[in-house]
Design an enzyme around this catalytic site. Sequence first.
Site, PDB file in Angstrom:
ATOM      1  N   GLY A 194       7.943  99.604   2.416  1.00 19.21           N
ATOM      2  CA  GLY A 194       9.346  99.503   2.014  1.00 19.21           C
ATOM      3  C   GLY A 194       9.626  98.239   1.223  1.00 19.21           C
ATOM      4  N   GLU A 307      21.620  93.455  -1.320  1.00 16.25           N
ATOM      5  CA  GLU A 307      20.824  92.453  -2.054  1.00 16.25           C
ATOM      6  C   GLU A 307      20.288  93.031  -3.358  1.00 16.25           C
ATOM      7  OE1 GLU A 307      19.048  89.780   1.469  1.00 16.25           O
ATOM      8  OE2 GLU A 307      18.025  91.689   1.330  1.00 16.25           O
ATOM      9  N   GLU A 323      19.619  85.650  -4.974  1.00 17.46           N
ATOM     10  CA  GLU A 323      18.762  85.104  -3.921  1.00 17.46           C
ATOM     11  C   GLU A 323      17.710  84.169  -4.522  1.00 17.46           C
ATOM     12  OE1 GLU A 323      16.910  88.104  -1.435  1.00 17.46           O
ATOM     13  OE2 GLU A 323      15.520  86.618  -0.609  1.00 17.46           O
ATOM     14  N   CYS A 399      12.827  83.691   4.284  1.00 13.27           N
ATOM     15  CA  CYS A 399      11.910  83.997   3.191  1.00 13.27           C
ATOM     16  C   CYS A 399      11.972  82.958   2.078  1.00 13.27           C
ATOM     17  CB  CYS A 399      12.204  85.387   2.620  1.00 13.27           C
ATOM     18  SG  CYS A 399      13.939  85.677   2.237  1.00 13.27           S
TER      19      CYS A 399
END
Lengths: 625, 625
Positions: A194, A307, A323, A399
Amino acid sequence: MSTDSRPAATARSRLRPLGPSRVTILDGFLAERQRVNRERTIPHGFDQLGRSGTLDNLRLAAGGDGRYRARADTSGATLPFLDSDVYKWLEAVGWELGRAPDPGLAAAADQAIGLVAAAQRPDGYLNSYVQVVGGVPHGDLAWGHEFYCVGHLIQAAVAWHRALADDRLLAIAVRAADRIDKEFGPTGRDGVDGHPGIEMALVELTRVTGDRRFLGLAARMLDLRGGGLLGEGRFGAAYWQDHEPVREAATVAGHAVRQLYLDCGAVDVAVELDDHALLAAVRRRWQDLMSTRTYLTGGMGSRHRDESFGDPFELPPDRAYAETCAAIASVMLAWRLLLATGEAGYADAIERAVYNGVLSGVSATGTRFFYVNPLQRRTRRAWEPPGHGERAPWYPCACCPPNLMRLLSSFEQYLATSDDTGIQLHQYATAEIHAEVAGGTGRLSVHTGYPWDGRVTVSVVQTPDRPWTLSLRAPSWCRSAAVTGPGGTEPLATGTGAAELSRRWKAGDTVVLELDMPVRVVEPDPRVDAVRGCVAVERGPLVYCVESADLPPETELEDLCWDPGREPATVPRPDIGDAVVGISVPVVRRRPAGSGTPAAGVAGAIPYFAWANRGAGAMRVWMPC
Amino acid sequence: MSTDSRPAATARSRLRPLGPSRVTILDGFLAERQRVNRERTIPHGFDQLGRSGTLDNLRLAAGGDGRYRARADTSGATLPFLDSDVYKWLEAVGWELGRAPDPGLAAAADQAIGLVAAAQRPDGYLNSYVQVVGGVPHGDLAWGHEFYCVGHLIQAAVAWHRALADDRLLAIAVRAADRIDKEFGPTGRDGVDGHPGIEMALVELTRVTGDRRFLGLAARMLDLRGGGLLGEGRFGAAYWQDHEPVREAATVAGHAVRQLYLDCGAVDVAVELDDHALLAAVRRRWQDLMSTRTYLTGGMGSRHRDESFGDPFELPPDRAYAETCAAIASVMLAWRLLLATGEAGYADAIERAVYNGVLSGVSATGTRFFYVNPLQRRTRRAWEPPGHGERAPWYPCACCPPNLMRLLSSFEQYLATSDDTGIQLHQYATAEIHAEVAGGTGRLSVHTGYPWDGRVTVSVVQTPDRPWTLSLRAPSWCRSAAVTGPGGTEPLATGTGAAELSRRWKAGDTVVLELDMPVRVVEPDPRVDAVRGCVAVERGPLVYCVESADLPPETELEDLCWDPGREPATVPRPDIGDAVVGISVPVVRRRPAGSGTPAAGVAGAIPYFAWANRGAGAMRVWMPC
């Protein structure tokens, strides 16, 4: 095995990367960012990996006692991909130890590598979440992020191999990749993750091991995506780019980081397999992305909800998602396209992203981060808990911080390339560079005050006694430039991408590139609805912003308009940082609804990357006229 | 028990509602919407409640066999509040059967009521999700929506009681409320629901039963909210208004529907307990909401991610969330504030919301819906699966369709009120109205072509032989009006809220209100960044939009700009609906980047509520200049 093909190998590429050992940034803006990254950010990261339980999760996977910490929020959502934060941090440490030893960092890395090694199952499977919390390996490819995590493990292993010839992680990574190939290889299950990312890592694994199985697995995963294996999920199949085949999709779609990582893998596979159609598909998407869905700061991703990229020209400054990881991923993709094609526009994109939307993700101190990088923040805002709106020392979904670490640790590798004709300088910093050119080694010494100053001096330190070409990028923002070489001064035709100087060089030869760096007042594309009637200011590669910290008390940023009748001017801003050039922006104060008299004045603008280092105030890049 | 105090009772209110039996809409725009709602929407709703499994869930709760259908998506999120859709549908049917019998609707309602009755546990607890899927009753107040569902059950029961004197649902509702009061009453647990809504229902339950325990429970829940009982959840405590006490919060915050339902309950409690401070707190929030966070269409809620209000002046047209339920909730809240204060501005807000952001939520056919009501949709958009972007026949989270049904079924109750001095007309439609005025019954007959025409004729059909005051709202959009009564014609001072005519009326007296209805070109507040440099057109209470369906082929809406040098004009639009007045908008075509010559022309604008009945094309309310 090869040790010099990071970030991407030659294969069918137009340009060759130089790898970590051939470029050293010595001084100036980027050197300082690398120093802060090494001395502050990376140690801070190790501390946070410990505090957050992320390292401990690997200890549990190795059979230790304790409770898994997956940062579940009260809605029950859990994060199964935290191992990847350790791997990204390890990748950064690999590059750093390659640059220079550091016993403290080495000891921390040894500890982390030991945990990773101990956590791996005998069959090669490695994912602390599944091993500790439960579930069937590869039972939830859509949300499980197992391949994604292995992808980051591979990237760390490649870094340690190339920078240090230390193959402890590589052995683990090969076993993990073997395990996946066994289940999902040519005769196995059809499966894609994914969250793309493993594809580019598998190509790199082939590059360092020579084992073409991994390249084949990456190509197979690219071919399978778009066939509906992942289903609709919560946000629709486009969220994970499973709505259309990778070769066919005309535009970017869905989750921004997913799309960009996927296209990195597609370029890597394309150059290794000489697959022109695949490369063309990525270039088409990139072109569309640049012209319709990229913020002035190089940020990408307009929507918070998923996002994702939004509509073409849907680029709200206040609700920009942008981001940090997406900006980093855009650098990774632009670099691959630069290598594949040699086109300077990709280096322009790297520059815009790095100096603006990437560096905005980390504080001046190197220990606080932004996940989301808006281009506007209001004085009065929706209710926020105390402290919210500030940069955070870490995130439940962390992340971005280790992604920043690994990019900054390896950034010298993005400065220059070589090909059969010579050396190409793409990004400017005071640095030493050497590369093989026709007939021997070319060694260059670069001096510059970039990005504050547009003068770049390149001295030839060593050269074979045969002609070769020195290529200097002419940034697309630059409208007037000149280059002075041994043959004299010539105006540089801007818009051509690069100045190319071919000659039989001698040691001691000097080339001076002068890039005019006036303040530029830029207007948005009229199709960007969200910033209609506004202008922004740029200088050199930098986008500027006005912050409330630079306004008089009681003045709300929302009451200020750009005054088109006066000119902006540069001003030194030592308060923001060494050599920082600020811009004084002409403004008039507009009280809405006509109350009060407009008062003319100026507002101090600072580089966008430096915003939010002085509290949670208001900011805007685009000023209304 | 009382049968005439819906939507909210007199208590300490300035105005009295007339209830369902005293107003009948006879003809014209609103009559047609009520007809479609009754004949098409409500039967469609029953069909969808069956197909979606929502009705069947109640059968399972009663002990039937089968699989619960909670519309889980693949991320595992489930919806525990589907019972409320049945209750809202039943509320609508109650109002409809009160207006006129319908054997088909009555049979469907009987079936639903039977399922609800059978599902209720002996102790009064009723929630099909917990009863079938499992979990402890009231074990997850933050996300479980158990009180919320009982709130809607109570509202349905109140409707059946008031409209039909049918108390089958009331008996169920009282048992359910008793069960909650037993656990959460004055000596019980502290608890509030993550989704407010039960508070206003409990006040109504006191009004129809006379049992003040329920009012006390509502007041207790209001006092507890803001104390942190719900925690931070996924979106922070403000999401469910648990960040600050209800009496103290200065602005709206968090999930829009939650905030508005909460404030409805706060007004109801305030008027029943004569709590000036509580009422003042709601009025303060409302004022802020109207001036900083309300779309031109009356829509509310700027963010998709958490369905929340955004910053002040954060009102993006493209990513407007503007949930249909939020517009409906704003009508419910404005109505309560109108009753409490008598101030015409609240009726203005009802008008703006109903004619624009509420009615946009349902198709002309009455069988397709919008959950989200943006003010802009682009020609080229982010990738969407086929059929996406169209109105949907139902939603997995189907809160909006039955909310529309119950509002339209009861909308005649929002037209007029009475007080000790006379009758007040707030909304204009061809209707019959009667109310008790000083000394007897006043009966009025209203004729109008509203909202297409600004002439409203009010005839006195019956009156006591004593003076009383007829009050006619002068809408805030109207800049020129005149009123002609038995005493002659007078210009109406607009901005005063209402024309008040006091006299000893005679049967046959006629008053004519003439509201000038020119096309209005409106500019946004300069603080609304997202529509800077744009204008919109309005006429009467209606906001207009340009749809791509009205443009020549190959013309993209994004290429058109408003031409300030020419005037808009009205044009009949029988293709959109009976008597519909469209607006011809002067535009110039702007090819971005200067290619091509601007071509002058006109674009046809239609009322915003009527958009998206001709496919999934582009639309915009705000046109760039």
